[in-house]
Design a protein around this motif. Structure first.
Motif, mmCIF file in Angstrom:
data_model
loop_
_atom_site.group_PDB
_atom_site.id
_atom_site.type_symbol
_atom_site.label_atom_id
_atom_site.label_comp_id
_atom_site.label_asym_id
_atom_site.label_seq_id
_atom_site.Cartn_x
_atom_site.Cartn_y
_atom_site.Cartn_z
ATOM 1 N N THR A 127 -11.219 -5.596 -6.358
ATOM 2 C CA THR A 127 -10.487 -4.773 -7.315
ATOM 3 C C THR A 127 -9.646 -3.764 -6.556
ATOM 4 N N LEU A 128 -8.347 -3.837 -6.734
ATOM 5 C CA LEU A 128 -7.411 -2.980 -6.016
ATOM 6 C C LEU A 128 -7.495 -1.543 -6.521
ATOM 7 N N ASP A 129 -7.523 -0.609 -5.575
ATOM 8 C CA ASP A 129 -7.634 0.810 -5.875
ATOM 9 C C ASP A 129 -6.743 1.564 -4.884
ATOM 10 N N VAL A 130 -6.356 2.782 -5.232
ATOM 11 C CA VAL A 130 -5.501 3.570 -4.337
ATOM 12 C C VAL A 130 -6.141 3.781 -2.962
ATOM 13 N N ALA A 131 -7.450 3.746 -2.888
ATOM 14 C CA ALA A 131 -8.148 3.928 -1.606
ATOM 15 C C ALA A 131 -7.916 2.758 -0.654
ATOM 16 N N ASP A 132 -7.367 1.638 -1.155
ATOM 17 C CA ASP A 132 -7.120 0.469 -0.306
ATOM 18 C C ASP A 132 -5.851 0.604 0.533
ATOM 19 N N GLN A 133 -5.001 1.587 0.207
ATOM 20 C CA GLN A 133 -3.776 1.816 0.979
ATOM 21 C C GLN A 133 -4.124 2.028 2.447
ATOM 22 N N THR A 193 -11.999 -7.599 0.678
ATOM 23 C CA THR A 193 -13.119 -7.542 1.608
ATOM 24 C C THR A 193 -12.624 -7.984 2.975
ATOM 25 N N SER A 194 -12.881 -7.183 3.984
ATOM 26 C CA SER A 194 -12.340 -7.487 5.304
ATOM 27 C C SER A 194 -13.429 -7.863 6.292
ATOM 28 N N THR A 195 -13.402 -9.124 6.699
ATOM 29 C CA THR A 195 -14.272 -9.605 7.771
ATOM 30 C C THR A 195 -13.486 -9.643 9.070
ATOM 31 N N ASP A 196 -12.295 -10.255 9.002
ATOM 32 C CA ASP A 196 -11.443 -10.395 10.184
ATOM 33 C C ASP A 196 -10.450 -9.253 10.327
ATOM 34 N N GLY A 197 -10.084 -8.615 9.218
ATOM 35 C CA GLY A 197 -9.108 -7.527 9.265
ATOM 36 C C GLY A 197 -7.769 -7.986 9.815
ATOM 37 N N CYS A 198 -7.302 -9.137 9.348
ATOM 38 C CA CYS A 198 -6.091 -9.744 9.909
ATOM 39 C C CYS A 198 -4.804 -9.312 9.209
ATOM 40 N N LEU A 199 -4.932 -8.559 8.120
ATOM 41 C CA LEU A 199 -3.778 -8.043 7.389
ATOM 42 C C LEU A 199 -3.958 -6.549 7.159
ATOM 43 N N LEU A 200 -2.845 -5.808 7.166
ATOM 44 C CA LEU A 200 -2.880 -4.375 6.907
ATOM 45 C C LEU A 200 -2.123 -4.090 5.616
ATOM 46 N N ILE A 201 -2.773 -3.413 4.684
ATOM 47 C CA ILE A 201 -2.147 -3.087 3.406
ATOM 48 C C ILE A 201 -1.197 -1.906 3.608
ATOM 49 N N ARG A 202 0.094 -2.168 3.403
ATOM 50 C CA ARG A 202 1.131 -1.154 3.585
ATOM 51 C C ARG A 202 1.477 -0.439 2.284
ATOM 52 N N ILE A 257 -1.068 -1.908 -10.936
ATOM 53 C CA ILE A 257 -0.765 -2.448 -12.266
ATOM 54 C C ILE A 257 -0.723 -3.970 -12.238
ATOM 55 N N ASN A 258 -0.055 -4.532 -11.211
ATOM 56 C CA ASN A 258 0.081 -5.986 -11.087
ATOM 57 C C ASN A 258 -0.941 -6.601 -10.135
ATOM 58 N N SER A 259 -1.826 -5.780 -9.574
ATOM 59 C CA SER A 259 -2.830 -6.218 -8.604
ATOM 60 C C SER A 259 -2.192 -6.999 -7.458
#
Length: 135
Positions: free
Chosen positions: A85-91, A106-115, A120-122
């Motif tokens: 569930t996307l939340d502002v804390a995921d930025q 959920t991050s196991t590998d951490g291969c992407l960074l949320i910019r 609203i649109n998830s």
């Protein structure tokens, strides 16, 4: 409905890669390498880049087709969040793939960074976090 997934902004680092037999690739799909050939990632796979073009018809042999792949960590791509569930804390947090065109929070590998996030649109805008070879 939100915007379609794929490239948003940033400088690209494009290389042509041979495609694994039996696969189709859509523009914007995150890709992995298997025995030297690219194919779309599955959930939890670590991408080496994002498809700039597409392969609409699966090749019958490895390398029948090549595709341009963006492997820049400065390029940014939009994808839907399909796990979590996307939340502002995921930025500015790390996340993982949830298929070729989706993100799992959920991050196991951490291969992407949320910019950037769109609760609203998830959807998220992410960049690749590539591990150096041999690490």
């Amino acid at each position: 409905m939100g915007f379609p997934y794929g490239y948003v902004r940033g400088p690209r680092l494009i290389n042509s890669r041979p495609v694994k037999s039996g696969v189709t690739i859509a523009q914007g799909d995150m890709l992995k390498i298997t025995s030297g050939y690219v194919e779309p990632v599955a959930a939890g796979d670590v991408p080496i880049g994002v498809a700039v073009g597409e392969v609409r018809v699966a090749g019958t042999a490895n390398g029948s087709y090549t595709i341009d792949v963006d492997s820049s960590e400065m390029s940014e791509y939009r994808y839907p969040v399909t796990s979590g569930t996307l939340d502002v804390a995921d930025q500015d947090e790390k996340c993982d793939t949830d298929g070729p065109a989706a993100v799992a929070l959920t991050s196991t590998d951490g291969c992407l960074l949320i910019r950037q996030i769109d609760t609203i649109n998830s959807q998220v805008i992410v960049s690749l976090l590539l591990a150096p070879a041999g690490v």
